[in-house]
Design a protein around this motif. Structure first.
Motif, PDB file in Angstrom:
ATOM      1  N   ASP A  15       0.836  -1.209   0.000  1.00 20.63           N
ATOM      2  CA  ASP A  15       0.000   0.000   0.000  1.00 20.63           C
ATOM      3  C   ASP A  15       0.866   1.252   0.000  1.00 20.63           C
ATOM      4  O   ASP A  15       0.545   2.225  -0.669  1.00 20.63           O
ATOM      5  CB  ASP A  15      -0.923   0.010   1.226  1.00 20.63           C
ATOM      6  N   ALA A  16       1.953   1.236   0.791  1.00 16.59           N
ATOM      7  CA  ALA A  16       2.818   2.423   0.845  1.00 16.59           C
ATOM      8  C   ALA A  16       4.276   2.020   0.956  1.00 16.59           C
ATOM      9  O   ALA A  16       4.610   1.096   1.702  1.00 16.59           O
ATOM     10  CB  ALA A  16       2.454   3.298   2.037  1.00 16.59           C
ATOM     11  N   ILE A  17       5.123   2.735   0.206  1.00 18.99           N
ATOM     12  CA  ILE A  17       6.568   2.607   0.429  1.00 18.99           C
ATOM     13  C   ILE A  17       7.051   3.917   1.054  1.00 18.99           C
ATOM     14  O   ILE A  17       6.480   4.978   0.797  1.00 18.99           O
ATOM     15  CB  ILE A  17       7.379   2.282  -0.851  1.00 18.99           C
ATOM     16  N   VAL A  18       8.084   3.799   1.871  1.00 20.31           N
ATOM     17  CA  VAL A  18       8.647   4.985   2.521  1.00 20.31           C
ATOM     18  C   VAL A  18       9.873   5.424   1.719  1.00 20.31           C
ATOM     19  O   VAL A  18      10.683   4.598   1.294  1.00 20.31           O
ATOM     20  CB  VAL A  18       9.019   4.682   3.989  1.00 20.31           C
ATOM     21  N   ASN A  19       9.976   6.732   1.510  1.00 17.74           N
ATOM     22  CA  ASN A  19      11.130   7.306   0.825  1.00 17.74           C
ATOM     23  C   ASN A  19      12.044   7.987   1.828  1.00 17.74           C
ATOM     24  O   ASN A  19      11.592   8.857   2.578  1.00 17.74           O
ATOM     25  CB  ASN A  19      10.635   8.331  -0.215  1.00 17.74           C
ATOM     26  N   ALA A  20      13.333   7.578   1.856  1.00 16.15           N
ATOM     27  CA  ALA A  20      14.341   8.275   2.680  1.00 16.15           C
ATOM     28  C   ALA A  20      14.708   9.549   1.936  1.00 16.15           C
ATOM     29  O   ALA A  20      15.683   9.605   1.205  1.00 16.15           O
ATOM     30  CB  ALA A  20      15.565   7.372   2.877  1.00 16.15           C
ATOM     31  N   ALA A  21      13.879  10.570   2.122  1.00 14.61           N
ATOM     32  CA  ALA A  21      13.949  11.784   1.314  1.00 14.61           C
ATOM     33  C   ALA A  21      14.896  12.809   1.937  1.00 14.61           C
ATOM     34  O   ALA A  21      15.601  12.520   2.906  1.00 14.61           O
ATOM     35  CB  ALA A  21      12.546  12.377   1.198  1.00 14.61           C
ATOM     36  N   LEU A  25      12.201  17.596  -0.654  1.00 13.53           N
ATOM     37  CA  LEU A  25      11.251  16.662  -1.295  1.00 13.53           C
ATOM     38  C   LEU A  25      11.324  16.706  -2.819  1.00 13.53           C
ATOM     39  O   LEU A  25      10.397  16.250  -3.500  1.00 13.53           O
ATOM     40  CB  LEU A  25       9.801  16.903  -0.861  1.00 13.53           C
ATOM     41  N   LEU A  26      12.422  17.224  -3.339  1.00  9.39           N
ATOM     42  CA  LEU A  26      12.504  17.349  -4.795  1.00  9.39           C
ATOM     43  C   LEU A  26      13.454  16.316  -5.411  1.00  9.39           C
ATOM     44  O   LEU A  26      13.974  16.501  -6.504  1.00  9.39           O
ATOM     45  CB  LEU A  26      12.933  18.777  -5.172  1.00  9.39           C
ATOM     46  N   GLY A  27      13.638  15.208  -4.707  1.00  6.23           N
ATOM     47  CA  GLY A  27      14.451  14.123  -5.243  1.00  6.23           C
ATOM     48  C   GLY A  27      15.895  14.240  -4.799  1.00  6.23           C
ATOM     49  O   GLY A  27      16.299  15.207  -4.158  1.00  6.23           O
ATOM     50  N   GLY A  28      16.679  13.222  -5.146  1.00  4.41           N
ATOM     51  CA  GLY A  28      18.087  13.182  -4.757  1.00  4.41           C
ATOM     52  C   GLY A  28      18.686  11.904  -5.290  1.00  4.41           C
ATOM     53  O   GLY A  28      18.222  11.366  -6.294  1.00  4.41           O
ATOM     54  N   GLY A  29      19.707  11.395  -4.589  1.00  6.88           N
ATOM     55  CA  GLY A  29      20.330  10.142  -5.016  1.00  6.88           C
ATOM     56  C   GLY A  29      19.716   8.966  -4.274  1.00  6.88           C
ATOM     57  O   GLY A  29      18.597   9.062  -3.770  1.00  6.88           O
ATOM     58  N   GLY A  30      20.444   7.868  -4.203  1.00  5.00           N
ATOM     59  CA  GLY A  30      20.042   6.707  -3.420  1.00  5.00           C
ATOM     60  C   GLY A  30      18.626   6.240  -3.695  1.00  5.00           C
ATOM     61  O   GLY A  30      18.148   6.263  -4.827  1.00  5.00           O
ATOM     62  N   VAL A  31      17.954   5.859  -2.631  1.00 10.10           N
ATOM     63  CA  VAL A  31      16.601   5.310  -2.774  1.00 10.10           C
ATOM     64  C   VAL A  31      15.622   6.392  -3.266  1.00 10.10           C
ATOM     65  O   VAL A  31      14.682   6.098  -4.002  1.00 10.10           O
ATOM     66  CB  VAL A  31      16.161   4.636  -1.451  1.00 10.10           C
ATOM     67  N   ASP A  32      15.876   7.626  -2.881  1.00  8.38           N
ATOM     68  CA  ASP A  32      15.036   8.757  -3.305  1.00  8.38           C
ATOM     69  C   ASP A  32      15.037   8.871  -4.841  1.00  8.38           C
ATOM     70  O   ASP A  32      13.979   8.945  -5.492  1.00  8.38           O
ATOM     71  CB  ASP A  32      15.612  10.029  -2.653  1.00  8.38           C
ATOM     72  N   GLY A  33      16.234   8.844  -5.405  1.00 14.15           N
ATOM     73  CA  GLY A  33      16.363   8.923  -6.861  1.00 14.15           C
ATOM     74  C   GLY A  33      15.677   7.745  -7.536  1.00 14.15           C
ATOM     75  O   GLY A  33      14.978   7.914  -8.552  1.00 14.15           O
TER      76      GLY A  33
END
Ligand code: AR6
Length: 174
Positions: A15-21, A25-33
């Motif tokens: 239902d939901a994934i968590v983002n290590a943001a 909140l405008l994106g980045g590297g790692g899991v966020d990217g």
């Protein structure tokens, strides 16, 4: 139930994934990217309307092209040697995300290993905090399915050990 797996969180049909943001909140590297790439540009468009997220807050968006219905964006604490309350901040990070998931009717949530990449939180402590906080939450939400999705074997090993240790502690208390 808490399960710990090796995998790519962008593939999780929950239902939901968590983002290590981060707070923009405008994106980045790692899991966020990875999450932004897999969700498509509509995710960034929705994030732009949220005007960032302070450390300590969590915000929810749709999942767009992801198999997950929602993304919960939560900046984790940056490790500064452990003297800035990082451990408490990481615990509240998991608590906030789980609360927001419940408020939005989610029954299944997948977490990445928050803060242990670019933010350099030591894996041993981070995994212990994550597992303890999730198990505590599951005591009052036994129907919830929580997955820790580890991207590499070293991370997986730490979370598996933390779960084993926490489960043994619980059994000793019984
Ligand atoms: N699925 C699951 N886990 C992943 C994936 C994936 N697809 N990709 C990476 N990881 P990090 P942080 C793991 O650095 O430390 C970003 O630029 C990774 O191997 O993504 O909280 C943000 O914009 C590691 O174990 O997050 C912030 O600026 C874990 O996810 C900053 O990095 C977390 O690593 C946040 O740093």
């Amino acid at each position: 139930m808490l399960t710990i797996i090796l995998g790519d969180i962008t593939k999780e049909p929950v239902d939901a994934i968590v983002n290590a943001a981060n707070t923009s909140l405008l994106g980045g590297g790692g899991v966020d990217g990875a999450i932004h790439r897999a969700a498509g540009p509509e995710l960034l468009a929705e994030c732009r309307t949220l005007h960032g997220c302070e450390t300590g807050q969590a915000k929810i968006t749709k999942g767009y092209r992801l198999p997950a219905k929602y993304v919960i964006h939560r900046p984790g604490p940056i490790w500064r040697g452990g003297i800035m309350g990082e451990e408490q901040l990481l615990q509240s990070c998991y608590e906030n995300c789980l609360r927001l998931a419940v408020e939005n009717g989610c029954r299944s949530v997948a977490f990445p290993s928050i803060s242990t990449g670019v933010y350099r939180f030591p894996l041993e402590t981070a995994s212990e905090i994550a597992v303890r906080t999730i198990l505590e939450f599951l005591k009052t939400h036994p129907d919830m399915e929580v997955r820790m999705v580890c991207f590499d074997r070293e991370t997986l090993g730490y979370y598996e050990d933390a779960l084993k240790e926490q489960t043994e502690i619980v059994n000793e208390e019984d």
